[in-house]
Enzyme design. Structure first.
Site, PDB file in Angstrom:
ATOM      1  N   HIS A 125       0.834  -1.206   0.000  1.00  0.00           N
ATOM      2  CA  HIS A 125       0.000   0.000   0.000  1.00  0.00           C
ATOM      3  C   HIS A 125       0.868   1.256   0.000  1.00  0.00           C
ATOM      4  O   HIS A 125       0.557   2.245  -0.668  1.00  0.00           O
ATOM      5  CB  HIS A 125      -0.914   0.018   1.230  1.00  0.00           C
ATOM      6  N   ARG A 162      -3.771  -2.434 -14.504  1.00  0.00           N
ATOM      7  CA  ARG A 162      -3.543  -3.765 -13.924  1.00  0.00           C
ATOM      8  C   ARG A 162      -4.707  -4.110 -13.004  1.00  0.00           C
ATOM      9  O   ARG A 162      -4.721  -3.721 -11.841  1.00  0.00           O
ATOM     10  CB  ARG A 162      -2.221  -3.782 -13.160  1.00  0.00           C
ATOM     11  N   ARG A 182      -6.186  -4.706 -18.620  1.00  0.00           N
ATOM     12  CA  ARG A 182      -5.695  -6.077 -18.729  1.00  0.00           C
ATOM     13  C   ARG A 182      -6.510  -6.982 -17.822  1.00  0.00           C
ATOM     14  O   ARG A 182      -6.747  -6.662 -16.660  1.00  0.00           O
ATOM     15  CB  ARG A 182      -4.220  -6.135 -18.300  1.00  0.00           C
ATOM     16  N   GLU A 237       4.390 -11.458 -24.381  1.00  0.00           N
ATOM     17  CA  GLU A 237       5.381 -11.513 -23.314  1.00  0.00           C
ATOM     18  C   GLU A 237       6.018 -12.889 -23.183  1.00  0.00           C
ATOM     19  O   GLU A 237       6.754 -13.156 -22.227  1.00  0.00           O
ATOM     20  CB  GLU A 237       4.738 -11.079 -21.983  1.00  0.00           C
ATOM     21  N   ASN A 248       8.805  -6.916 -19.330  1.00  0.00           N
ATOM     22  CA  ASN A 248       9.276  -7.487 -18.072  1.00  0.00           C
ATOM     23  C   ASN A 248       9.312  -9.011 -18.157  1.00  0.00           C
ATOM     24  O   ASN A 248      10.322  -9.650 -17.842  1.00  0.00           O
ATOM     25  CB  ASN A 248       8.372  -7.056 -16.912  1.00  0.00           C
ATOM     26  N   ASP A 249       8.211  -9.612 -18.582  1.00  0.00           N
ATOM     27  CA  ASP A 249       8.169 -11.067 -18.711  1.00  0.00           C
ATOM     28  C   ASP A 249       8.872 -11.555 -19.967  1.00  0.00           C
ATOM     29  O   ASP A 249       9.450 -12.640 -19.981  1.00  0.00           O
ATOM     30  CB  ASP A 249       6.716 -11.564 -18.700  1.00  0.00           C
ATOM     31  N   ARG A 295      13.733 -12.610 -12.638  1.00  0.00           N
ATOM     32  CA  ARG A 295      14.126 -11.221 -12.358  1.00  0.00           C
ATOM     33  C   ARG A 295      14.100 -10.904 -10.874  1.00  0.00           C
ATOM     34  O   ARG A 295      14.633  -9.881 -10.443  1.00  0.00           O
ATOM     35  CB  ARG A 295      13.213 -10.271 -13.127  1.00  0.00           C
ATOM     36  N   CYS A 337       4.004  -1.982 -22.966  1.00  0.00           N
ATOM     37  CA  CYS A 337       3.599  -1.521 -21.637  1.00  0.00           C
ATOM     38  C   CYS A 337       4.556  -1.978 -20.549  1.00  0.00           C
ATOM     39  O   CYS A 337       4.298  -1.759 -19.373  1.00  0.00           O
ATOM     40  CB  CYS A 337       2.177  -1.986 -21.321  1.00  0.00           C
TER      41      CYS A 337
END
Length: 578
Positions: A192, A299, A335, A434, A457-458, A468, A505
């Site tokens: 958070h 997301r 997504r 990805e 990223n993936d 990663r 993205c």
């Protein structure tokens, strides 16, 4: 001078005096034996403290709804549910009778057991939920022990907040104008605190472990949110360097504001689209402030990971509607649920996997839970009447998965129509690229997808077989690796041959060092954190497409990521003013 390495949670540089915010109520808990006749009195004290805590949380809930929005208010709704949880109260009452210990110790003992179980979990999300248990337990203990807590709302001067754990209630009430930076022992990128720090644009570094034990009140502290570093009592040279950096960043931010309403267009007239990535609806206005031309990635999984909340159709619908209405006619790409790997829904993903990042996640998980998937798709479809919605399926590995997901979407449309609920018939539905198999078959996927969005990223992780999150091999996760660049180029070319746009993205889209290279590769749309948009736009407006294409051709001919890095660095130095 002391240096600490942590996790970058919110970018930027802040310099100021440390304000050590450590609530040591847990070190003040008394322990003593009570008689059988005193058990009922202790239980009555506990119930009275819970009621007082409920009153406070209800006030925070009202304030969160007023100042921050529905999704952040859900945090405090979950705290209310914990305070009203009869099963938890039964556990506490049973232990009170069996142990013959005072109620403060019983509450602490049970809270400690719960937090230890979550802390030992391999699931990062469950680890981060320890925060909520601490918050609720601490609030009750304050009432039981008559402790008046220092409020971050009462700050009188600018500070660097140094804390073990900034709880949601603390973040809500703190004077955000005077908190210039955050250094925190606990926390990760999905906590958070991280989400709120990004939303408030406060530089923050989390996961420091020992900051509160080694930094003292009044120490001079530098928060480098870009590199994930904290420097305590810097020497003169380091301080002057960061002071210059802070001035440069502030001036750059002011200069870049003038670009907000200008197009992302190269010097020879090639226009691309810059959009923002968001995780909670409240980030949408910030995207507009930075000149985003839409949301390229929302997301949605954060709706499903809020403690104590089920993401039913109505709750999802309201969240999607809030973003769509906030963005007006601008496109919003949402997504579908991407859980698994390091994001777990406890009630639905109880089975442990040896290789979760290669396992039951994202679209695979959704297709295995068809009714669960339909609930999200129906909420998305219903929200489509409130704006310009695009839907994107994550982790597509081949045409079979894309066709299966599209079929469930069509079934959801039929069921919604039968129930008389309105939705837009024509929606652009795209696929994330990805996985290497998706990049290699992009020409096949392009026949069914309205657009592609490359998740670097993936893609880097799967292309190079690099976890990663593993610090021992993290250095191998190189987005400029020739294999990754060839996958990106292949995807973009396949999209253009099919007449559909190619977006990105992943983190690479917001990396200014990669902007010219991605332009040269033919990328149509860049989606990134809102704060990254102005600098990326400046670079785009400073280069020509022709030069970028020459750079991309040279990069694709390189043999290693080191060669690509050197090539791009030299190219940027020659053309982009610092």
């Amino acid at each position: 001078m002391k240096e600490f390495k942590g996790i970058s949670a919110s970018s930027g540089v802040a310099i100021g005096k440390a304000f050590l915010y450590v609530d040591d109520v847990f070190s003040q808990i008394p322990r003593y034996t009570i008689t059988r006749d005193e058990v009922d009195l202790e239980w009555a004290r506990f119930l009275e403290a819970v009621l007082a805590a409920e009153t406070e949380v209800l006030e925070l809930l009202e304030r969160a709804n007023r100042e921050m929005g529905e999704e952040q208010a859900k945090i405090f709704e979950s705290h209310l549910m914990m305070l009203r949880d009869e099963d938890l109260k039964d556990q506490i009452q049973t232990k009170l009778h069996k142990s013959s210990q005072n109620i403060e110790w019983v509450l602490w003992d049970i809270s400690r057991e719960l937090t230890q179980k979550l802390s030992n979990s391999s699931d990062a999300y469950l680890q981060e939920r320890v925060v909520d248990i601490f918050d609720v337990s601490r609030r009750i203990l304050h009432k039981l022990l008559f402790i008046k807590k220092v409020s971050l709302a009462d700050l009188q001067k600018e500070v660097i907040l140094v804390t073990h754990n900034l709880l949601p209630s603390d973040a809500l009430v703190m004077n955000k104008r005077l908190v210039k930076g955050i250094a925190m022992d606990m926390g990760g990128p999905t906590s958070h605190t991280a989400i709120l720090a990004r939303a408030f644009e406060i530089p923050a570094v989390l996961g420091l472990s020992r900051a509160t034990t080694e930094i003292k009140n009044g120490d001079l502290v530098i928060v480098d949110g870009n590199a994930g570093h904290i420097i305590c009592n810097p020497n003169k040279e380091v301080l002057e360097r960061y002071q210059r950096m802070a001035v440069q960043l502030k001036k750059m931010a002011e200069d870049l504001k003038s670009l907000r309403d200008l197009p992302a267009e190269t010097t020879d007239g090639y226009r691309v689209t810059l959009k923002a990535n968001i995780e909670i609806p409240e980030e949408a206005p910030l995207a507009l402030q930075h000149g985003a031309e839409g949301i390229g990635l929302y997301r949605s999984e954060f709706l499903f990971l809020t403690p104590g909340q089920s993401a039913d159709e109505e709750r999802q619908y309201r969240a999607y509607k809030q973003v769509l209405e906030g963005m007006g006619s601008l496109p919003v790409t949402i997504r579908t649920l991407d859980v698994g790997g390091d994001k777990i829904i406890p009630d639905l993903q109880a089975t442990e996997e040896k290789n979760p990042l290669l396992g039951w996640r994202a679209i695979r998980f959704c297709l295995a839970h068809k009714e669960f998937f339909k609930t999200q798709l129906k909420a998305l479809l219903r929200s489509s009447v409130h704006g310009n919605l695009k839907i994107m399926f994550p982790m597509i590995s081949g045409i079979e998965e894309l066709e299966a997901a599209l079929a469930v979407l069509e079934e959801s449309k039929v069921e919604l129509a039968a129930s008389g609920k309105a939705f837009s018939e024509k929606l652009d539905v795209g696929a994330m690229i990805e996985i290497p198999s998706a990049a290699m078959t992009a020409d096949i996927l392009a026949k069914k997808a309205a657009f592609f969005s490359i998740g670097t990223n993936d893609l880097v992780q799967y292309s190079l077989a690099v976890d990663r999150g593993n610090e021992r091999i993290a250095y191998l996760a190189q987005p400029f690796h020739p294999a990754v660049l060839r996958f990106i180029k292949r995807t973009i070319d396949a999209a253009h041959e099919a007449g559909i746009p190619a977006a990105m993205c992943g983190e690479l889209a917001g990396n200014p060092h990669a902007t010219a290279l991605l332009l040269g590769l033919g990328l149509d749309e860049f989606s990134m954190s809102a704060a990254s948009i102005p600098l990326v736009k400046k670079i785009i407006r400073s280069v020509s497409l022709k030069d970028c294409q020459a750079l991309a051709s040279a990069a694709l001919a390189c043999s290693s990521y080191v060669d690509v890095e050197n090539l791009v660095t030299q190219w940027m130095r020659q053309r982009i003013a610092s």
